[in-house]
Design a protein around this motif. Structure first.
Motif, PDB file in Angstrom:
ATOM      1  N   GLY A   1      26.225  37.262  38.274  1.00  7.57           N
ATOM      2  CA  GLY A   1      24.944  37.966  38.298  1.00  7.57           C
ATOM      3  C   GLY A   1      24.892  39.184  39.192  1.00  7.57           C
ATOM      4  N   VAL A   2      26.045  39.648  39.656  1.00  6.46           N
ATOM      5  CA  VAL A   2      26.021  40.869  40.470  1.00  6.46           C
ATOM      6  C   VAL A   2      27.007  41.874  39.899  1.00  6.46           C
ATOM      7  N   PRO A   3      26.670  43.145  39.978  1.00  2.00           N
ATOM      8  CA  PRO A   3      27.559  44.181  39.450  1.00  2.00           C
ATOM      9  C   PRO A   3      28.578  44.596  40.491  1.00  2.00           C
ATOM     10  N   ASP A   4      29.468  45.476  40.090  1.00  2.00           N
ATOM     11  CA  ASP A   4      30.458  46.002  41.025  1.00  2.00           C
ATOM     12  C   ASP A   4      29.816  47.094  41.863  1.00  2.00           C
ATOM     13  N   ARG A   5      29.762  46.838  43.155  1.00  2.00           N
ATOM     14  CA  ARG A   5      29.099  47.771  44.033  1.00  2.00           C
ATOM     15  C   ARG A   5      29.987  48.965  44.372  1.00  2.00           C
ATOM     16  N   SER A   6      31.285  48.736  44.326  1.00  2.00           N
ATOM     17  CA  SER A   6      32.186  49.811  44.761  1.00  2.00           C
ATOM     18  C   SER A   6      32.185  50.971  43.771  1.00  2.00           C
ATOM     19  N   GLU A   7      31.735  50.716  42.545  1.00  2.00           N
ATOM     20  CA  GLU A   7      31.729  51.771  41.535  1.00  2.00           C
ATOM     21  C   GLU A   7      30.404  52.532  41.502  1.00  2.00           C
ATOM     22  N   PHE A   8      29.461  52.105  42.311  1.00  2.00           N
ATOM     23  CA  PHE A   8      28.147  52.745  42.299  1.00  2.00           C
ATOM     24  C   PHE A   8      28.256  54.210  42.723  1.00  2.00           C
ATOM     25  N   PRO A   9      27.666  55.132  41.973  1.00  2.00           N
ATOM     26  CA  PRO A   9      27.775  56.572  42.295  1.00  2.00           C
ATOM     27  C   PRO A   9      26.915  56.924  43.499  1.00  2.00           C
ATOM     28  N   LEU A  10      27.439  56.550  44.643  1.00  2.00           N
ATOM     29  CA  LEU A  10      26.667  56.557  45.872  1.00  2.00           C
ATOM     30  C   LEU A  10      26.190  57.934  46.301  1.00  2.00           C
TER      31      LEU A  10
ATOM     32  N   ALA B   1      32.091  41.198  40.864  1.00  2.00           N
ATOM     33  CA  ALA B   1      32.548  41.315  42.249  1.00  2.00           C
ATOM     34  C   ALA B   1      34.072  41.289  42.380  1.00  2.00           C
ATOM     35  N   ILE B   2      34.766  40.884  41.337  1.00  2.00           N
ATOM     36  CA  ILE B   2      36.217  40.690  41.476  1.00  2.00           C
ATOM     37  C   ILE B   2      36.996  41.862  40.871  1.00  2.00           C
ATOM     38  N   PRO B   3      37.869  42.460  41.660  1.00  2.00           N
ATOM     39  CA  PRO B   3      38.692  43.550  41.114  1.00  2.00           C
ATOM     40  C   PRO B   3      39.645  43.007  40.045  1.00  2.00           C
ATOM     41  N   ALA B   4      39.935  43.842  39.063  1.00  2.00           N
ATOM     42  CA  ALA B   4      40.772  43.428  37.939  1.00  2.00           C
ATOM     43  C   ALA B   4      42.089  42.809  38.411  1.00  2.00           C
ATOM     44  N   GLU B   5      42.660  43.392  39.460  1.00  2.00           N
ATOM     45  CA  GLU B   5      44.001  42.967  39.859  1.00  2.00           C
ATOM     46  C   GLU B   5      44.013  41.596  40.541  1.00  2.00           C
ATOM     47  N   LEU B   6      42.850  41.044  40.866  1.00  2.00           N
ATOM     48  CA  LEU B   6      42.815  39.727  41.506  1.00  2.00           C
ATOM     49  C   LEU B   6      42.477  38.599  40.541  1.00  2.00           C
ATOM     50  N   ILE B   7      42.107  38.963  39.329  1.00  2.00           N
ATOM     51  CA  ILE B   7      41.584  37.958  38.409  1.00  2.00           C
ATOM     52  C   ILE B   7      42.641  36.918  38.059  1.00  2.00           C
ATOM     53  N   ASP B   8      43.829  37.379  37.717  1.00  2.00           N
ATOM     54  CA  ASP B   8      44.860  36.446  37.273  1.00  2.00           C
ATOM     55  C   ASP B   8      45.188  35.440  38.374  1.00  2.00           C
ATOM     56  N   GLU B   9      45.365  35.937  39.574  1.00  2.00           N
ATOM     57  CA  GLU B   9      45.705  35.030  40.675  1.00  2.00           C
ATOM     58  C   GLU B   9      44.548  34.089  40.980  1.00  2.00           C
ATOM     59  N   GLY B  10      43.326  34.597  40.874  1.00  2.00           N
ATOM     60  CA  GLY B  10      42.154  33.753  41.104  1.00  2.00           C
ATOM     61  C   GLY B  10      42.114  32.596  40.113  1.00  2.00           C
ATOM     62  N   VAL B  11      42.376  32.912  38.863  1.00  2.00           N
ATOM     63  CA  VAL B  11      42.348  31.864  37.839  1.00  2.00           C
ATOM     64  C   VAL B  11      43.484  30.867  38.064  1.00  2.00           C
ATOM     65  N   SER B  12      44.654  31.382  38.382  1.00  2.00           N
ATOM     66  CA  SER B  12      45.772  30.447  38.543  1.00  2.00           C
ATOM     67  C   SER B  12      45.544  29.537  39.751  1.00  2.00           C
TER      68      SER B  12
ATOM     69  N   SER C   1      27.921  44.677  50.626  1.00  2.00           N
ATOM     70  CA  SER C   1      27.720  43.357  50.063  1.00  2.00           C
ATOM     71  C   SER C   1      27.497  43.477  48.565  1.00  2.00           C
ATOM     72  N   ALA C   2      28.015  42.529  47.835  1.00  2.00           N
ATOM     73  CA  ALA C   2      27.862  42.595  46.391  1.00  2.00           C
ATOM     74  C   ALA C   2      26.674  41.769  45.918  1.00  2.00           C
ATOM     75  N   THR C   3      26.050  41.024  46.806  1.00  2.00           N
ATOM     76  CA  THR C   3      25.085  40.034  46.353  1.00  2.00           C
ATOM     77  C   THR C   3      23.663  40.411  46.755  1.00  2.00           C
TER      78      THR C   3
END
Lengths: 487, 487
Positions: free
Chosen positions: A133-142, A466-477, B160-162
């Motif tokens: 339920g939260v978007p990616d904050r790092s991509e927000f056009p701050l 909230a999760i960067p693409a590169e962490l998804i695989d390791e998170g799932v495993s 924070s993302a939340t």
């Protein structure tokens, strides 16, 4: 420190000589002593000179304190010039223990059994954060947002001295109406929508206006979005959970006495399917037949893969029953607290009134900044970029579930969006797994966490914001390893 | 425009050839026709080639439209490859008039008799604007606020993302606790206050938590602040108006069944007097005896002339009954929508829960900007400046009332603040005068406008926030001329 002598039944304790606070503190202590009853009614206070000497302050200081106590009614002047303690009723002293008050006994009935506020743990605790339920904050056009905010503040701060209209600033209502029709083919004019502090306030306004406490039946999806249930319950509604299947909310199960039906037709939260065309029409027919309202929570349709998802209930509605709720918490940031509700024309005035009673209106500069952000095309651009970001994460997640979790985790088909749901093999309890995973740095939610009833589908909800693409695989495993240990 | 031939029971009307919208429009028209029943269930649709020729579109376009209708469930594919209209239930067509819905019949009982939202006229209409309850916007330290907002946004956007905690950001709660104790000798720790969207939301949260609809009796000041009455009425309370005299709220008149008492003890709104010390203690004793709550609305104590006004009820309270409500709408800007409530410890968790259900939390960057603004001493500095500005306007107003209105307008004594009240000679009706004055460019309010009951003091309320010092004298003389014409 200096101490007053025996001229008073108690000794004021004052700051050191020279402090500008001495007069203030002397006043406070005398006042408290009178209020407490330590200086009893009708007691004659010492003369100003006497007290000044005893306390080591100037006579002017004491005169000023007595004058203030006189103005406040704590002391009275009597014939002959004496200053006497006034007969103010004494309240209990702070020294006696504060009364033990049970909040439950004081709360209105609808609030007594509500749980405490929900808390999100800080993000830092999680190496792999599938927060839902939260978007990616790092991509927000701050920096863009910042400059539009500054412009808005400059433009508006001089403009008006009064409170604003509750419905929202005209510029923002226009911009949102155009955005909603662009993104969702929802047709509305600016006058048919109200700007709210996020979707939550839209739910709240509807609940307050249309729930008759103790009477109104509200149908919600099971599983569904807990904060929505809570706000209707707080308004005194009777909440009826309705099952969800592969065609979304099982409309046929809605009891005829339901007067409000809350639904996520575009992307059922959290299971994933869209409400089928057949059910959409059946739901609209139900609403017309029973004079029920439909709350259409369209929380993440901006991120569905399909270029054109199914039409919104609002678009199909011919009966003026649909309240379409949109939010910028997913498309921009939840911490902006901006959303909207598109309502039937007959309900707009009441919603405006409820919004005004809740908090008058949303903050001006945030409204104007968002209006400019939308009108200048930045939102559409941001959404185009984020759609790709989330779709990529989704692909990686589904691939990882297949690669590491085949036979254990079965993804539920859905049209995309900000999260994905997967059913878990029966011999692994999703609730227990969520707890274990959190302790190992993986945040993921159980479907049961979104259910009212004990009997819940055994599965997990993976947020993609909230999760960067590169962490998804390791998170799932990691998660799968933990699950296999528990099976 | 092109028209489909007799291959369908109706003729789709499409945009000119070459338009990229042709496919979209064809889909919409087919879908609407199916939903409406113009294309009946089980009707076989023409082949894609046939329809393409009839409509003058490419075959691919029709294929895409059929595929989408299939995905949506509006059509089904049957053996042999034909495309058939699905048995979706038809709803009424938009051509038939939209149902006439009476909002009153749908609203919950407590909302049925509430008036529409209040509206402030635009400022431009008034040459002399004695608007009540608004501060001077032109003095707002705009560039400072802007730079603090930008800093806050930069600092927090990555954090924070939340969703945030409902009570308010820790930095702001700390800053407000320090500010309240500085400005008002109100003693509280950061954990005893909740940040709200202005005072209005604080009233609202209290009303929702503690009003049992149809039962709870709420005592309010008469005259008093209408938006406060309205929010308690909307929650289903029975509102009892209590008279105000030179010592403020007539505490002796509060009926014992009152469970909530709303009061402006520092500067009665709008009449002006402070609640006397005797009445303060009596009110606190009433609350303890009857387990009642006190809502202390301290809306403009920052601007009282007296360096140290009477102690707040919150300060004197030993019974954990006082909810002290403060706002930045007067000390800064109403359009920021920031305020707070200092509550007894037993009530904090419930308030947080209610805040979360209302709108989760206040916008992050506004909270952080205000926290920095207070912590860096800018608020204290701004208040020092504004206190002088308003005190000067007040002196000019009182002088003008004396000079032009002696015998006609009698100022009510008060300790300062953002407005001044004056009683009007009996032969001039204040309500009628307000209307006449507005038509002549003078905005001023009648006391009656703040009353629940018909019988109201005959007088006027002059706001000091919107009118520049140099216009006050002429504004008053214009008003007096109009009044004398009416007498």
């Amino acid at each position: 420190m200096s101490f007053a002598g025996p001229v008073l039944p108690f000794s004021p304790v004052l700051p050191p000589a020279g402090s500008r606070l001495r007069q203030h503190v002397l006043h406070q202590q005398l006042q408290a002593a009178i209020a407490d009853g330590r200086l009893a009614a009708d007691l004659r206070l010492p003369g100003s000179r006497t007290l000044a000497e005893a306390c080591g302050v100037s006579r002017n200081c004491v005169v000023a304190v007595y004058e203030r106590l006189l103005a406040e009614g704590y002391v009275v002047a009597r014939n002959g010039g004496g200053t006497y303690v006034a007969p103010v009723r004494a309240t209990r002293r702070a020294e006696s223990p504060a009364p033990q008050i049970d909040a439950r006994e004081r709360l209105a009935p609808a609030w007594r059994d509500l749980p405490e506020a929900l808390r999100f743990g800080p993000r830092d605790n999680f190496a792999f954060d599938f927060a839902v339920g939260v978007p990616d904050r790092s991509e927000f056009p701050l920096s863009l947002w910042r400059s539009l905010s500054a412009q808005a503040l400059r433009r508006t701060a001089r403009a008006s001295a009064t409170y604003l209209v509750p419905e929202g600033q005209p510029s923002l209502r226009e911009a949102i109406a155009a955005h909603a029709s662009f993104i969702r083919a929802v047709s509305c004019s600016a006058s048919e929508l109200i700007v709210t502090s996020g979707a939550q306030q839209a739910f709240d306004l509807i609940a307050r206006l249309f729930v008759e406490p103790g009477k109104t039946v509200v149908a919600v999806e099971e599983p569904g979005y807990p904060p929505l249930r809570r706000v209707f319950a707080a308004a005194g509604a009777r909440i009826v959970p309705i099952a969800v299947d592969r065609e979304g909310l099982v409309v046929e199960d809605i009891p005829p006495e339901a007067r409000i039906v809350c639904v996520t037709p575009t992307h059922q939260f959290p299971m994933g399917p869209a409400l089928s065309a057949r059910r959409r029409l059946a739901l609209l027919a139900f609403a017309q037949k029973h004079e029920a309202l439909i709350v259409e929570d369209d929380y993440d349709s901006e991120f569905l893969d399909a270029a054109r998802p199914l039409d919104a209930l609002q678009t199909l509605d011919r009966g003026q029953s649909v309240f379409y709720v949109g939010t910028f918490s997913k498309s921009l940031l939840p911490t902006l607290r901006l959303g909207y509700v598109i309502a039937p024309p007959w309900a707009i005035s009441a919603l405006a009134s409820a919004k005004q009673m809740s908090d008058w209106h949303c903050a001006e500069s945030a409204q104007e900044a968002l209006a400019a952000f939308i009108a200048q095309g930045h939102l559409a651009r941001h959404l185009r970029r984020m759609r790709k970001v989330y779709a990529q994460r989704r692909r990686i997640l589904l691939h990882a579930l297949e690669r590491h979790g085949a036979g254990l985790l079965h993804p539920v088909t859905s049209g995309g969006g900000l999260h994905a749901t997967a059913l878990l093999r029966d011999d692994v309890d999703a609730r227990a797994l969520v707890t274990t995973a959190a302790a190992r740095g993986v945040r993921v939610a159980s479907i049961a966490g979104f259910c009212m009833q004990e009997a819940a589908p055994n599965g997990l909800v993976f947020g993609l914001g909230a999760i960067p693409a590169e962490l998804i695989d390791e998170g799932v495993s990691t998660l799968v390893r933990l699950a296999l240990k528990r099976s």
